[in-house]
Structure formats: structure tokens, C-alpha cells
Scaffold this active site. Structure first.
Site, mmCIF file in Angstrom:
data_model
loop_
_atom_site.group_PDB
_atom_site.id
_atom_site.type_symbol
_atom_site.label_atom_id
_atom_site.label_comp_id
_atom_site.label_asym_id
_atom_site.label_seq_id
_atom_site.Cartn_x
_atom_site.Cartn_y
_atom_site.Cartn_z
ATOM 1 N N LYS A 110 0.818 -1.206 0.000
ATOM 2 C CA LYS A 110 0.000 0.000 0.000
ATOM 3 C C LYS A 110 0.860 1.268 0.000
ATOM 4 O O LYS A 110 0.525 2.245 -0.652
ATOM 5 C CB LYS A 110 -0.955 -0.005 1.187
ATOM 6 C CG LYS A 110 -2.108 -0.983 0.962
ATOM 7 C CD LYS A 110 -3.033 -1.092 2.144
ATOM 8 C CE LYS A 110 -4.140 -2.107 1.842
ATOM 9 N NZ LYS A 110 -4.920 -2.440 3.034
ATOM 10 N N LYS A 192 -4.372 -9.568 -9.957
ATOM 11 C CA LYS A 192 -5.431 -9.794 -8.981
ATOM 12 C C LYS A 192 -6.488 -8.688 -9.098
ATOM 13 O O LYS A 192 -6.132 -7.517 -9.192
ATOM 14 C CB LYS A 192 -4.808 -9.764 -7.569
ATOM 15 C CG LYS A 192 -5.793 -9.964 -6.446
ATOM 16 C CD LYS A 192 -5.251 -9.475 -5.112
ATOM 17 C CE LYS A 192 -6.241 -8.519 -4.506
ATOM 18 N NZ LYS A 192 -6.197 -8.219 -3.121
ATOM 19 N N LYS A 195 -9.692 -3.115 -6.010
ATOM 20 C CA LYS A 195 -10.072 -1.702 -6.134
ATOM 21 C C LYS A 195 -8.861 -0.848 -6.455
ATOM 22 O O LYS A 195 -8.906 0.059 -7.249
ATOM 23 C CB LYS A 195 -10.646 -1.207 -4.795
ATOM 24 C CG LYS A 195 -12.110 -1.420 -4.658
ATOM 25 C CD LYS A 195 -12.548 -1.207 -3.211
ATOM 26 C CE LYS A 195 -11.972 -2.247 -2.291
ATOM 27 N NZ LYS A 195 -12.820 -2.707 -1.221
HETATM 28 P P1 ADP Z 1 -9.475 -4.919 -2.561
HETATM 29 O O1 ADP Z 1 -8.192 -5.618 -2.907
HETATM 30 O O2 ADP Z 1 -10.299 -4.683 -3.771
HETATM 31 O O3 ADP Z 1 -9.254 -3.662 -1.753
HETATM 32 P P2 ADP Z 1 -10.298 -6.056 -0.064
HETATM 33 O O4 ADP Z 1 -8.877 -6.055 0.389
HETATM 34 O O5 ADP Z 1 -11.244 -5.069 0.563
HETATM 35 O O6 ADP Z 1 -10.328 -5.894 -1.646
HETATM 36 O O7 ADP Z 1 -10.870 -7.526 0.123
HETATM 37 C C1 ADP Z 1 -12.011 -7.946 0.842
HETATM 38 C C2 ADP Z 1 -12.088 -9.456 0.831
HETATM 39 O O8 ADP Z 1 -12.176 -9.950 -0.505
HETATM 40 C C3 ADP Z 1 -10.853 -10.145 1.441
HETATM 41 O O9 ADP Z 1 -11.238 -11.330 2.109
HETATM 42 C C4 ADP Z 1 -10.017 -10.457 0.248
HETATM 43 O O10 ADP Z 1 -9.139 -11.534 0.468
HETATM 44 C C5 ADP Z 1 -11.068 -10.808 -0.800
HETATM 45 N N1 ADP Z 1 -10.582 -10.487 -2.142
HETATM 46 C C6 ADP Z 1 -10.314 -9.255 -2.632
HETATM 47 N N2 ADP Z 1 -9.886 -9.309 -3.904
HETATM 48 C C7 ADP Z 1 -9.863 -10.622 -4.224
HETATM 49 C C8 ADP Z 1 -9.508 -11.347 -5.409
HETATM 50 N N3 ADP Z 1 -9.117 -10.728 -6.519
HETATM 51 N N4 ADP Z 1 -9.586 -12.692 -5.370
HETATM 52 C C9 ADP Z 1 -10.002 -13.338 -4.258
HETATM 53 N N5 ADP Z 1 -10.365 -12.721 -3.125
HETATM 54 C C10 ADP Z 1 -10.294 -11.387 -3.095
#
Ligand code: ADP
Ligand code: TRP
Length: 323
Positions: A110, A192, A195
């Protein structure tokens, strides 16, 4: 079993969140004592607009309800409605070595993406450990990227138990639940889906937007007739999450034989995706029209969550000699 997980309200939820986390939430609420929450304290590390944070927080609850979470079975609450969380985070931080936080990949990522290196971001895993330990969770359904945070949670719990726990220990040690088939859902650019990469398809994108985004999924330049490798193709990866087993197997075979064009796969994927979320889209419209219902769910869940949290916090306070 006590199941617990959280999602940050840092924007609309996407298909990676759905397959990595939310779908497991739905499956696990049936036979377990489930606690799911909106991690708004965590989101403060990236969302700095109070109106937007409130809106996203409401939207995550609406999304979970629209997808079919049953607020009678699962306790669907907001992290900041349980202030005990931050108190426990402090107690835990006093036994957390800096080195454990320094090696955290998500902090380093981050900061590299441009977020300021603030204390809240650095201490993020300690707050997450408090979230989990405060409810005596046994199982934490998450995507692969949260594995390290779960390891730290266990380490912190063991450390606190070792220092203060005596024979019986203070905290229960939780385990992660990570689904192999959707551990990392690919985004439009093949990385991956996230957001922060701007490569998402959101659960409630309008059908026309979904179609447009699906067209943008990266593919290589293999001609239609040539054989293709489904295992390395993000388009196939997404297709296989939505297609039923039979259709997936057939597509796998056609990829390997050659003769299938990416355009055809994209058209079918968009159709499957739109149909998959259609019932939830309708429920969401009803929920958005009824914010009082959503607020009522939130406040009754907060009361339940606080009662559980208070008992565990009191145990931790007594163990370390405060109060
Ligand atoms: P982002 O990466 O979009 O900010 P978050 O970190 O808020 O998403 O993730 C919320 C939940 O969704 C977590 O349990 C995370 O492991 C899961 N998650 C987020 N992106 C993915 C992905 N591309 N594949 C699988 N799980 C994901
Ligand atoms: N860090 C998690 C994420 O970014 C969200 C989260 C906060 C969480 N507290 C939690 C997940 C407790 C599971 C358990 O996705």
C-alpha cells in the site's frame, strides 16, 4: 463453530470480493454462528471523505443483504458500532513486536501504491487481530491476500496467552478458510482483481457496463483456430467461476483443441455474469428504497456483537491487570 469475517467499505464490492469472501460468508452462515462486519475503522486508512465512508458502509451492508445473507442467522454489524474493538487493539499492540508488522506485505504494497506511511496503516494487522479475537472466532473466511494477517493474529494471540494466559489461555486461536478455486480472482488486466488496481467488475455494475468491461479483459493474440491454454488465461479463469461444471469442462476442451475465439467466450461470460447477479440486483433495489430496514438490521446486530465482545474484552482486561 464461530465464523467471523470483515470487509472494508472502501468502494463498491467486486467479483473478487464475491468469490474470495462473500460467497463463503453465505455458505458458512447456514451451519455456524456467523459474525460478519463492515470494517470502517480499517477503511479510514484509505477513505478520507466522511460522506463517502458513510455511503460505502451502508452500501456494503446492502450488498451483503442483497446477496442473500440472512440477518436473523448471521450477525451483520459495523466495526465502529463496537468500540471495544479499539480497546482490545491497544492491549494487543503492547505484546506485538514491531518486526512482525514490518514484514507485512500488504503494508509495503500500500505504501508503494502511494498511500502515506501512517501509523494506522502500519498497525492495521493489530486492529484486525482484535476484530477476530474479540469474538472467539474459530474460522475466518477470506481471500488468499489475508493469509499473512491471519498468521499474525494467531501469533499475537499466542503471545498474549503466553504472557498473561496461565493454564487456560485468554484467546481462542482462529484458522483461515481460503477456497482454492477462487483464492485469487483475476481482474481485467490479468492481475489480482482489486479496487486499488482499477481493474474490477463490480457486483452491481449495470449489465451494459458489465458487457463493456468483459470485452476489455486482456487476452493474447492466439488466432481462433490455434489451441490455447486455459490455465494461464484470465478470461477462462473468470469464465470458470460462473459456468456450471459441464459447460466449464466443454470450454476447457475447446480451448485445448483450438477453434474457440476469445470474443465468443466474452459474450457468454457477460451473459452468465449478468444472470448470476440478477436476483440480487432486484433485492438491492428494494433495500435501497428501504434504508430504515437496513438501519434496524445494523443496530440490532450491534447490540448482539457488543454483548459477545464485552465478555471477551473483560477477560483480556482481567488477565493483564487493567480496570
Ligand atoms: P481490494 O483488494 O479490492 O481492496 P479487499 O482487500 O477489501 O479488496 O478484500 C475484501 C475481501 O475480498 C478479502 O477477504 C479479500 O481476500 C477478498 N478479495 C479481494 N480481492 C480478491 C480477489 N481478486 N480474489 C479473491 N479474493 C479477493
Ligand atoms: N483486512 C481485511 C481486508 O482488507 C478486512 C478485515 C478487517 C478482516 N478485519 C478483518 C477480514 C477480520 C477478516 C477478519 O479484506
Amino acid at each position: 463453530m464461530r465464523v467471523l469475517s470483515g470487509i472494508q467499505p472502501s468502494g463498491p464490492l467486486h467479483i473478487g470480493n464475491y468469490f474470495g469472501a462473500l460467497r463463503q460468508f453465505l455458505a458458512l452462515e447456514r451451519e455456524n454462528d456467523a459474525y460478519y462486519f463492515v470494517a470502517d475503522f480499517h477503511a479510514l486508512t484509505s477513505v478520507r471523505d466522511p460522506r463517502l465512508l458513510r455511503e460505502y458502509t451502508h452500501d456494503v451492508i446492502v450488498t451483503m443483504l442483497a446477496l442473500g445473507l440472512d440477518p436473523e442467522r448471521a450477525t451483520l454489524f459495523v466495526q465502529s458500532d463496537v468500540p471495544e474493538t479499539t480497546e482490545l487493539a491497544w492491549l494487543l499492540s503492547t505484546v506485538t513486536p514491531m518486526g512482525w508488522l514490518e514484514k507485512c506485505v500488504s503494508y509495503k504494497d500500500k505504501v508503494q501504491q502511494g498511500l502515506p506511511a501512517e501509523h494506522g496503516l502500519f498497525a492495521y494487522p493489530v486492529l484486525q487481530a482484535a476484530d477476530i479475537l474479540l469474538y472467539d472466532a474459530d474460522l475466518v473466511p477470506v481471500g488468499q491476500d489475508q493469509k499473512q494477517h491471519l498468521e499474525i493474529t494467531r501469533d499475537v494471540a499466542e503471545r498474549f496467552n503466553h504472557v498473561y494466559g496461565g493454564e487456560r489461555g485468554v484467546f481462542r486461536l482462529p484458522k483461515p478458510s481460503i477456497l482454492e478455486t477462487s483464492a485469487v480472482v483475476p481482474g481485467l488486466d490479468g492481475r489480482k482483481m482489486s479496487k486499488s488496481y482499477g481493474n474490477t467488475i463490480d457486483i452491481f455494475d449495470e449489465p451494459a457496463v458489465m458487457r463493456k468491461k468483459v470485452k476489455k479483459i486482456v487476452t493474447d493474440s492466439t488466432p481462433v483456430e490455434a489451441p490455447k491454454n486455459p490455465e494461464t488465461c484470465p478470461l477462462f479463469g473468470l469464465f470458470s467461476l460462473f459456468a456450471a461444471a459441464e459447460e466449464r469442462a466443454l470450454m476447457d476442451q475447446r480451448y485445448r483443441q483450438g477453434g474457440v475465439g476469445y470474443g465468443e467466450v466474452k459474450t457468454r461470460l457477460a451473459e452468465l455474469m449478468i444472470a448470476h447477479f440478477e436476483p440480487a440486483r432486484q433485492r438491492r433495489a428494494e433495500l435501497l428504497a428501504n434504508p430504515d430496514h437496513v438501519r434496524a438490521v445494523r443496530s440490532s446486530a450491534a447490540a448482539r456483537a457488543r454483548a459477545t465482545a464485552r465478555a471477551v474484552l473483560d477477560r483480556a482486561r482481567a488477565a493483564c491487570g487493567v480496570g
